[in-house]
Design a protein around this motif. Structure first.
Motif, PDB file in Angstrom:
ATOM      1  N   THR A  39      21.156   8.771  25.408  1.00  0.00           N
ATOM      2  CA  THR A  39      22.207   9.348  24.576  1.00  0.00           C
ATOM      3  C   THR A  39      21.613  11.059  24.400  1.00  0.00           C
ATOM      4  OG1 THR A  39      21.160   8.726  22.478  1.00  0.00           O
ATOM      5  CG2 THR A  39      22.829   7.311  23.289  1.00  0.00           C
TER       6      THR A  39
ATOM      7  N   ASP B   1      31.965   2.709  24.437  1.00  0.00           N
ATOM      8  CA  ASP B   1      30.836   1.868  24.348  1.00  0.00           C
ATOM      9  C   ASP B   1      30.152   1.483  25.516  1.00  0.00           C
ATOM     10  OD1 ASP B   1      29.724   0.798  21.276  1.00  0.00           O
ATOM     11  OD2 ASP B   1      28.784   0.001  23.103  1.00  0.00           O
TER      12      ASP B   1
ATOM     13  N   GLY C 287      30.590   5.298  20.711  1.00  0.00           N
ATOM     14  CA  GLY C 287      30.018   4.394  19.948  1.00  0.00           C
ATOM     15  C   GLY C 287      30.570   3.580  18.997  1.00  0.00           C
TER      16      GLY C 287
ATOM     17  N   VAL D   1      26.256   7.294  18.030  1.00  0.00           N
ATOM     18  CA  VAL D   1      25.304   6.638  18.821  1.00  0.00           C
ATOM     19  C   VAL D   1      24.033   6.603  18.300  1.00  0.00           C
ATOM     20  CG1 VAL D   1      26.882   6.936  21.020  1.00  0.00           C
ATOM     21  CG2 VAL D   1      25.170   8.741  20.168  1.00  0.00           C
TER      22      VAL D   1
END
Length: 408
Positions: A216, A180, A157, A210
């Protein structure tokens, strides 16, 4: 549906000990009806308190569920004085015509600094050595103790925190790789890898940054820990729901992961009086912190300013720029006008209906902007102050109306 309230009638409910900067901003803007509490409220207390509030400010413990929001008839704005907003039912708030604001950037430096400090401590074996000395031991050894210089940190992230960590880590001589979901321009000499597995296979230390999204949730479980390098380290200062804690404990037990630092957890105590429970408590090589990544005086001061200023802009001008769940609109204010804010169901024909009603009533629109998001449309209009009462009467005839405010 309401005319503009006098500022002394607009009530702010601030929970969880928000920084005094929030009060200063609101008071400087002319708002005096402010109740500030140092703690979160359970659902029953919250429902009772929120009934008469026009704005509510919270941190991470307060849960603004649909049920709570449906009892808040006067509520027009929510402020999360933190980065995350998963403690609010964003869809319910939008459907009820309530924008939600947060502070996505104010504590980025604090989180990045903590993560870098934890990386250094893990690589030096400080957590175990500290625990040994506290118990009367003297484990003076260089075994498994290393500098971070030359090591590879894998950042999952690459947003505002991940990218700032990238710069700090590189200044310590670390090699930075990141993953990412979208292509991001690297800062310094950082390198974006093509997928998460490549990062896990390569990094000496993995750090999560994230948001809390379906993609996620529990993204780090047994399969992912098995892909990490033998003897690597793991840090999570992002969201507790990103990690399967039992699987991390198993990876630590096996030695696959040599140490970890965890600041966020799937289930966290609601107060300091409630015991924290986790299978990670038994590991001396794990740093456990109580969700304090952004809890510095500097971060809280910045957050207090940022979110309170968003409250003032929305209350004074209807400005929703940076709202996380709501159409974003901003129009410069013009002297001699009254502003109408019309929140409505997002269906075809609402704008043309309103314009036709205004035309038939000979009301001239001096400025107008409409944006939609999901099931809601947000229309901001400026009219001559002589016409605002007639304009409000016309808007009341629009069946799709959720909420109307008039500002003057």
């Amino acid at each position: 549906m309401a005319l503009s309230l006098q500022k002394d009638k607009i009530r702010f409910l601030l929970l969880e000990g928000l920084h005094e900067n929030a009060l200063k901003v609101l008071q400087k803007a002319g708002y005096k009806n402010i109740e500030s509490l140092s703690h979160a409220l359970d659902q029953e207390e919250l429902i009772e308190k929120i009934k008469d509030a026009h704005f509510v400010g919270i941190r991470s413990r307060t849960q603004l569920t649909r049920e709570v929001l449906e009892h808040a008839d006067k509520l027009i704005g929510i402020g999360c004085f933190c980065i995350g907003t998963n403690q609010v039912d964003l869809e319910a708030a939008r459907e009820l015509g309530i924008p939600v604001f947060n502070a996505p950037y104010s504590n980025t430096r604090s989180v990045a600094e903590l993560v870098l400090a934890e990386a250094i401590m893990l690589y030096r074996g400080i957590p175990e050595k500290n625990a040994t000395v506290h118990r009367g031991g003297w484990g003076k050894s260089a075994k498994d103790s290393h500098e971070v210089r030359g090591k590879t940190i894998g950042i999952v992230g690459y947003g505002s925190i991940g990218s700032q960590l990238s710069v700090l880590a590189e200044s310590f001589g670390m090699r930075v790789i990141y993953h990412d979901v979208v292509t991001k321009l690297p800062l310094g000499n950082a390198h974006q890898v093509s997928n998460l597995q490549e990062l896990l296979n390569t990094a000496d230390i993995v750090s999560l940054h994230v948001p809390d999204e379906p993609s996620t949730r529990y993204m780090m479980k047994a399969e992912q820990f098995a892909q990490m390098k033998e003897g690597s380290y793991f840090i999570n200062a992002a969201r507790g729901t990103c990690v399967e804690i039992d699987d991390l404990a198993a990876a630590l037990e096996s030695g696959r992961v040599l140490g970890a630092a965890i600041d966020v957890f799937p289930k966290e105590p609601k107060s300091a009086d409630e015991e924290f429970e986790s299978p990670l408590r038994k590991f001396d090589n794990v740093i456990l912190t109580p969700h304090i990544g952004g809890s510095t005086q500097e971060a809280q001061a910045n957050i207090g300013l940022e979110v309170a200023e968003k409250f003032v802009r929305y209350s004074d001008q209807g400005d929703t720029v940076t709202a996380v769940n709501f159409p974003e609109i901003s129009i410069p204010y013009k002297e001699g006008t009254h502003r109408l804010l019309h929140i409505h169901h997002n269906v075809p024909g609402v704008l043309s209906q309103i314009n036709r009603l205004f035309a038939d009533a000979h009301i001239n629109i001096l400025a107008q902007s409409l944006m939609t998001e999901g099931s809601v449309g947000y229309l901001m209009m400026d009219v001559d102050y002589h016409d605002s009462r007639a304009a409000l009467d016309q808007l009341k005839d629009v069946a799709e109306t959720i909420r109307i405010r008039v500002l003057y």
